[in-house]
Design an enzyme around this catalytic site. Structure first.
Site, mmCIF file in Angstrom:
data_model
loop_
_atom_site.group_PDB
_atom_site.id
_atom_site.type_symbol
_atom_site.label_atom_id
_atom_site.label_comp_id
_atom_site.label_asym_id
_atom_site.label_seq_id
_atom_site.Cartn_x
_atom_site.Cartn_y
_atom_site.Cartn_z
ATOM 1 N N ASP A 307 -56.339 -23.400 13.847
ATOM 2 C CA ASP A 307 -56.893 -24.065 12.675
ATOM 3 C C ASP A 307 -58.386 -24.289 12.939
ATOM 4 O O ASP A 307 -58.906 -23.991 14.016
ATOM 5 C CB ASP A 307 -56.127 -25.367 12.374
HETATM 6 C C1 NOJ Z 1 -57.909 -26.744 7.890
HETATM 7 C C2 NOJ Z 1 -56.526 -26.849 7.348
HETATM 8 O O1 NOJ Z 1 -55.723 -27.628 8.211
HETATM 9 C C3 NOJ Z 1 -55.842 -25.520 7.122
HETATM 10 O O2 NOJ Z 1 -54.652 -25.759 6.420
HETATM 11 C C4 NOJ Z 1 -56.743 -24.584 6.386
HETATM 12 O O3 NOJ Z 1 -56.081 -23.379 6.136
HETATM 13 C C5 NOJ Z 1 -57.999 -24.381 7.180
HETATM 14 N N1 NOJ Z 1 -58.686 -25.651 7.333
HETATM 15 C C6 NOJ Z 1 -58.942 -23.375 6.542
HETATM 16 O O4 NOJ Z 1 -59.518 -23.902 5.412
#
Ligand code: NOJ
Length: 786
Positions: A307
């Site tokens: 993430d």
């Molecule tokens: C953080 C989030 O937790 C995740 O769900 C998301 O896909 C990513 N950022 C990218 O935006």
């Protein structure tokens, strides 16, 4: 038939064709697209030679080029983390990016793809990721709302439409489905998942993977599913985002892992690791999770992405400097680094110091290249994406019609006394509340490419649907909240909440006066879209005080109140459920939510949604979920008995249980009939009930099957959902609903984490929700003999 269809028909790679038709497709970039990249002797990428194609490509790559493929950069149109990446174009040109995200449209993606294809030595195309969470430009209800349709086919179709639109807009990798089981509504991201149940969650996870990936990833309208957030992200302590998750392995396997596993079994091409720690190691660097469980136990073959900045965040978790974190992550099985740039910075050095072998980088790079190959990017880096296709396939009237149907089906009628609903198309309606005229909120917190300006708010939709005999009298009545600090915080993250500057009492007086002129009140209230979703945890999950005060004042008018809720989580609705005549939960219903709300309020659609999360009476009960365990001292209803498991100040039970939802008609269930009293291992049990429509209009019922295993080697839930069927009945109509149950449905994880069933008695329960079930008992033997 389009150009790509032709290619598919003849199983031809793009570059195998003469330049003329290719030029027709690639319009603007034909001059830049290097046919030579493939003419240099790389094998033809068809489905049979992925291995040799990727091996040959890997063989040509330098260490830096391989590491470049493991780097994912944030750019473009949205900010979904602390800070976007810098110098993205330059990195792409230098081959230091395997993909980018937060960028879409044919022109923007084409521009960057052209850079990757023309400027890098080996012309390896980019992946384009994006948070396509509940639709691309045709925004569907938030996932929690969609799950309340209890309809995997409908959800698959939403994902398919999202895939068609996203791919037409240059995106080939949605960061979805989010399949985290969540039992804590304080956690704002409960909005993004399918609720608390592993069985339903697994069906939905599979449906979404199928919807995104279609039956062939190489089709230009298929996109790579990304299952997230692996794992246990929905169990963050105290519902506070990014917090650790702490639980036993048996609970992981039994309740939290099934939807991830189901998505992997459905062929999900990629997985995103979660921010939280699991067993005291952040998921991003957790070898047990990413390699032992995901790959070795479940057979996952795709690639794992971190993430946003999660590799670097391991430093903050306490695992040491970023360089060490990069090493831990790669060794754990984390293939691609989202935004940290820790792989780009440290992997080469780690190889030269022999802290990691180049083979680990080869493995990760191979997985990324394979995903690109499967998408057909080596054949057509643009995948048929062109402005004309985007124009033709995005936001079509059909897609919008489907969004309206999805929204109708996601709403849950929580209360309806004295048939307050549906509204008659006559008289005067006072339409009160801070959300009645909002368009932005309808789309929810992760509307991504959705354009709220295309939405119709509840006021306009009601006016449109009401006809000439209804007067609609609007009044705001309250601001979303009077908490200035909260509003500032929400606005800082883009909520754009506009306050009516008048004092709260003046707003309430005005609304009360308007209510006085009406026959009944429709109050549209709830949360701002920014109060749920990422980094939007709440410790109180009721209506903000300003709105509750307004509701209490309206109640004093004696006019019946229909409360239309918009929110991204289960809320505590004690006062509301006692005093409102009707409550309709509409979540954030997407682009067509306004129309769908009008459809349901006026009875053009009879509500059919059922809750997929428990609504607690009070935050103090959390976590509260239907498939809980029994205690050794269960509370049996006598409040004077001490030494039992209960609160002194509140009931143990929820306000609205899992599976609950009303209709404008009513249904009755007969006792459960079983085909056998005793079965052996290989036999199938048929459990049936007769469901009757006892009301005045046609309606859709969701008959739910739960199984209880009262004696086992480990403690079991009081009941587990194991099936459901949706049936539509006319008034007075009856239908037999049959469930076929096999020993597969009795399986659970035992203390050795072996998934099996144990012989004995089982209670088969069927009914309209998890708390109103008829039951019958059966004995199941392991041996062949009865
Ligand atoms: C953080 C989030 O937790 C995740 O769900 C998301 O896909 C990513 N950022 C990218 O935006």
């Amino acid at each position: 038939m389009g150009f790509v269809d032709l290619l598919n028909l003849f199983k031809l790679p793009v570059y195998a064709l003469p330049a003329v038709p290719f030029a027709l497709t690639c319009v603007a970039s034909v001059a830049l697209f290097p046919l030579s990249a493939h003419a240099q002797g790389q094998p033809t990428p068809d489905a049979t030679n992925m291995d040799s194609f990727v091996s040959s490509l890997l063989g040509k790559m330098t260490l830096e080029e391989k590491i470049g493929q493991l780097n994912l950069l944030a750019t473009g149109f949205d900010v979904t983390g602390p800070a976007p990446s810098k110098n993205v174009e330059e990195s792409v040109r230098k081959g230091m990016a395997g993909g980018v995200f937060n960028l879409y449209t044919p022109s923007a993606t084409r521009k960057l793809q052209d850079l990757a294809i023309t400027h890098t030595r080996l012309h390896i195309p980019l992946l384009f990721g994006y948070d396509v969470i509940h639709g691309h430009k045709t925004t569907f209800p938030i996932p929690l709302g969609l799950s309340c349709a209890w309809n995997p086919d409908l959800i698959e179709k939403c994902a398919r439409i999202a895939a068609i639109e996203a791919s037409a807009d240059g995106v080939n990798w949605p960061f979805s489905p989010m399949v985290d089981i969540a039992r804590d509504p304080r956690w704002g991201r409960i909005a993004e998942g399918a609720g608390e149940d592993p069985y339903l969650g697994s069906l939905i996870a599979k449906a979404m993977v199928r919807g995104y990936q279609g039956d062939d990833l190489a089709r230009p309208d298929s996109i790579l599913a990304c299952v997230k957030h692996f794992a246990l992200y929905g169990a963050v302590e105290a519902g506070r985002d990014y917090n650790p998750a702490e639980m036993s392995r048996i609970t992981m396997y039994q309740f939290y892992f099934p939807p991830y596993k189901a998505a992997v079994e459905a062929g999900a091409a990629t997985v995103m690791a979660s921010f939280n720690e699991v067993d005291s190691v952040p998921a991003t660097g957790n070898h047990w999770l990413l390699t032992d469980v995901l790959r070795n136990q479940w057979g996952f073959h795709g690639f794992v992405v971190s993430d946003y900045t999660a590799i670097n965040e391991m430093t903050q978790h306490g695992l040491g400097p970023a360089e060490r974190c990069a090493e831990i992550a790669l060794k754990a099985g984390l293939d691609m680094d989202m935004v940290s740039e820790a792989y780009i910075k440290y992997l080469k050095k780690l190889v030269s110091e022999k802290k990691i072998g180049e083979d680990l980088i080869d493995t990760a790079c191979r997985r990324v290249l394979e995903a690109k190959f499967k998408l057909g990017l080596f054949a057509d880096p643009y995948r048929g994406c062109a402005p004309e296709r985007a124009e033709r396939e995005i936001l079509t009237p059909l897609n919008r019609t489907f969004a309206r149907e999805a929204a109708q089906r996601s709403f849950v009628l929580l209360k309806n006394e004295q048939n307050a609903l549906p509204l008659k198309r006559s008289g005067a309606i006072a339409l009160i509340g801070p959300l009645a005229e909002s368009r932005r909120d309808l789309l929810g917190s992760w509307s991504a490419a959705g354009n709220w300006k295309l939405a119709v708010n509840v006021l306009d939709a009601l006016k449109e649907s009401a006809g000439p005999n209804v007067k609609i009298l609007p009044a705001r009545g309250a601001n979303l909240s009077d908490d200035a600090e909260l509003l500032e915080t929400l606005n800082a993250s883009g909520a754009a909440i506009v306050r009516d500057p008048r004092p709260p009492a003046e707003l309430i007086d005005e609304a009360v006066a308007v209510a006085g002129k009406a026959d009944f009140v429709v109050a549209v209230m709830g949360e701002s879209f920014a109060m749920s979703g990422e980094a939007a945890s709440r410790s109180e999950i009721g209506l903000p005080e300003s709105q509750l005060a307004l509701l209490k004042a309206l109640e004093k008018t004696g006019k019946p109140i229909v409360l239309v809720l918009m929110n991204g989580r289960p809320m505590t609705l004690g006062w509301e459920s006692a005093h409102c005549a009707a409550i309709l939960e509409t979540w954030f219903g997407g682009l067509e939510a306004g129309h769908a709300i009008a459809d349901v309020l006026f009875g053009d659609y009879n509500p059919s949604g059922r809750l997929t999360t428990t609504f607690p009476r009070d935050v103090g009960q959390i976590p509260l979920y239907y498939d809980h365990k029994s205690t050794g001292r269960p509370y049996l209803g006598n409040a004077r008995v001490k030494y039992v498991s209960r609160y002194l100040d509140i009931a143990n039970t929820p306000l609205y249980p899992f599976g609950f939802g009303l209709s404008y008609t009513s249904f009755a269930y007969s006792p459960v009939k079983l085909s056998h009293k005793t079965l052996n291992a290989a036999e199938t049990l048929t459990a049936s009930v007769e469901v009757s429509n006892t009301g005045q209009r046609e309606g859709e019922e969701t008959a739910q099957l739960y199984i209880t295993d009262p004696v086992a080697s480990v403690t079991r839930s009081v009941e587990d959902l194991r099936g459901f069927q949706k049936i539509t009945l006319k008034p007075g109509e009856k239908r037999e609903v049959k469930f076929q149950i096999t020993s597969e449905d009795l399986k659970f994880y035992n203390s050795d984490l072996v998934y099996d069933w144990e012989p004995g008695e089982f209670i088969i329960r069927i009914g309209p929700d998890s708390s109103q079930l008829n039951s019958a008992t059966v004995r199941w033997n392991k041996s062949g003999a009865r």
